[in-house]
Design an enzyme around this catalytic site. Structure first.
Site, PDB file in Angstrom:
ATOM      1  N   THR A  11       0.640  -1.281  -0.041  1.00  0.00           N
ATOM      2  CA  THR A  11       0.090  -0.104  -0.084  1.00  0.00           C
ATOM      3  C   THR A  11       0.857   1.370  -0.032  1.00  0.00           C
ATOM      4  O   THR A  11       1.995   1.179   0.374  1.00  0.00           O
ATOM      5  CB  THR A  11      -0.899  -0.114   1.163  1.00  0.00           C
ATOM      6  OG1 THR A  11      -1.857   1.251   1.273  1.00  0.00           O
ATOM      7  CG2 THR A  11      -0.267   0.232   2.457  1.00  0.00           C
ATOM      8  N   LYS A  16      -2.862   3.450   6.535  1.00  0.00           N
ATOM      9  CA  LYS A  16      -2.835   2.027   6.707  1.00  0.00           C
ATOM     10  C   LYS A  16      -1.419   1.615   7.283  1.00  0.00           C
ATOM     11  O   LYS A  16      -1.436   0.700   8.244  1.00  0.00           O
ATOM     12  CB  LYS A  16      -3.197   1.158   5.482  1.00  0.00           C
ATOM     13  CG  LYS A  16      -4.592   1.283   4.924  1.00  0.00           C
ATOM     14  CD  LYS A  16      -4.605   0.404   3.589  1.00  0.00           C
ATOM     15  CE  LYS A  16      -6.154   0.442   3.260  1.00  0.00           C
ATOM     16  NZ  LYS A  16      -6.331  -0.360   2.065  1.00  0.00           N
ATOM     17  N   ASP A  73      -7.184  -5.649   1.429  1.00  0.00           N
ATOM     18  CA  ASP A  73      -8.136  -5.257   0.988  1.00  0.00           C
ATOM     19  C   ASP A  73      -9.270  -5.054   1.862  1.00  0.00           C
ATOM     20  O   ASP A  73      -9.633  -6.087   2.593  1.00  0.00           O
ATOM     21  CB  ASP A  73      -8.776  -5.806  -0.611  1.00  0.00           C
ATOM     22  CG  ASP A  73      -9.564  -5.178  -1.440  1.00  0.00           C
ATOM     23  OD1 ASP A  73      -9.334  -3.663  -1.495  1.00  0.00           O
ATOM     24  OD2 ASP A  73     -10.409  -5.499  -2.184  1.00  0.00           O
ATOM     25  N   TYR A 158     -14.196   6.008   5.265  1.00  0.00           N
ATOM     26  CA  TYR A 158     -15.581   6.383   5.272  1.00  0.00           C
ATOM     27  C   TYR A 158     -15.911   6.682   6.993  1.00  0.00           C
ATOM     28  O   TYR A 158     -16.933   6.587   7.412  1.00  0.00           O
ATOM     29  CB  TYR A 158     -16.709   5.104   5.026  1.00  0.00           C
ATOM     30  CG  TYR A 158     -16.698   5.002   3.529  1.00  0.00           C
ATOM     31  CD1 TYR A 158     -17.809   5.562   2.915  1.00  0.00           C
ATOM     32  CD2 TYR A 158     -15.747   4.278   3.014  1.00  0.00           C
ATOM     33  CE1 TYR A 158     -18.025   5.521   1.426  1.00  0.00           C
ATOM     34  CE2 TYR A 158     -15.899   3.817   1.459  1.00  0.00           C
ATOM     35  CZ  TYR A 158     -16.890   4.690   0.844  1.00  0.00           C
ATOM     36  OH  TYR A 158     -16.980   4.617  -0.581  1.00  0.00           O
ATOM     37  N   HIS A 184     -12.032  -3.257  11.957  1.00  0.00           N
ATOM     38  CA  HIS A 184     -11.776  -4.526  11.103  1.00  0.00           C
ATOM     39  C   HIS A 184     -10.459  -4.691  10.674  1.00  0.00           C
ATOM     40  O   HIS A 184     -10.137  -6.095  10.815  1.00  0.00           O
ATOM     41  CB  HIS A 184     -12.612  -4.305   9.616  1.00  0.00           C
ATOM     42  CG  HIS A 184     -12.109  -2.914   9.068  1.00  0.00           C
ATOM     43  ND1 HIS A 184     -12.212  -1.725   9.649  1.00  0.00           N
ATOM     44  CD2 HIS A 184     -11.699  -2.729   7.861  1.00  0.00           C
ATOM     45  CE1 HIS A 184     -11.548  -0.818   8.865  1.00  0.00           C
ATOM     46  NE2 HIS A 184     -11.507  -1.471   7.609  1.00  0.00           N
TER      47      HIS A 184
END
EC number: 3.6.1.66
Length: 197
Positions: A11, A16, A73, A158, A184
């Protein structure tokens, strides 16, 4: 030279990278982003599942650099939209859309959805690949509700419109430490750490 095991994170998203490194610290590993490497092939995320995209990223990067790599992902699944935006979360409002453009499009589409039907989850799939080995897959999810108005300035994507009933606030209102407890990605990382230990 660091004596910690270096793992390439497939990435360029610095948000992240920060989240991964907080969690990687437990294994004494260091995640390095693609920014540090020249000529790395751009991986086209054309899979129709998070797992397909995560594995493709990890295998491509690991094979190219000859180093262990983690592909990730993740995205948002909204029940009222039959799981959309899903794998298209990052480009929901079009290629190269900003985070704000994406969540504004989502709020527009959710305008007439009643509060009790605004359930959603962030889902993350991670694939860890050592050169020449089969991928180790881990997944995590975080349940919430799509808010009607954004709030908070932390996080990315988001996070400003993802409300966590159990916390009484938006994902974007959590401190990085709070987010690393429940996100998550944190849950997928935990599963991955357990598998790799």
């Amino acid at each position: 030279m660091s004596d910690r095991k270096q793992v390439v994170l497939a990435t360029r998203n610095q948000g992240k990278v920060k989240e991964f490194n907080k969690l990687f610290a437990e294994l004494g590993w260091e995640g390095i982003s693609l920014e540090g490497f020249d000529g790395v092939p751009e991986v086209v995320e054309d899979g129709d599942t998070f797992e397909a995209n995560a594995v493709k990223k990890a295998v491509t990067i690991s094979t190219y650099l000859g180093l262990p790599a983690v592909g990730d992902d993740s995205g948002l699944e909204v029940d009222a939209l039959h799981g959309s935006p899903g794998v298209y979360s990052a480009r929901y409002a079009g290629e190269n859309a900003t985070d704000e453009a994406n969540w504004r499009k989502l709020l527009g589409e959710m305008d007439s959805v009643p509060d009790e039907e605004r359930t959603a989850r962030f889902r993350c799939t991670l694939a860890f690949v050592e050169p020449g080995q089969d991928p180790v897959i881990a997944t995590g999810a975080c349940e919430g509700v799509i808010a009607r108005e954004p709030a908070g300035t932390n996080g990315f994507g988001y996070d400003p419109v993802f409300y966590l009933p159990q916390m009484g606030k938006m994902m974007a209102q959590l401190s990085p430490d709070e987010k690393n407890q429940i996100s998550h990605r944190a849950r997928a990382m935990r599963q991955l750490l357990d598998a790799l230990k």
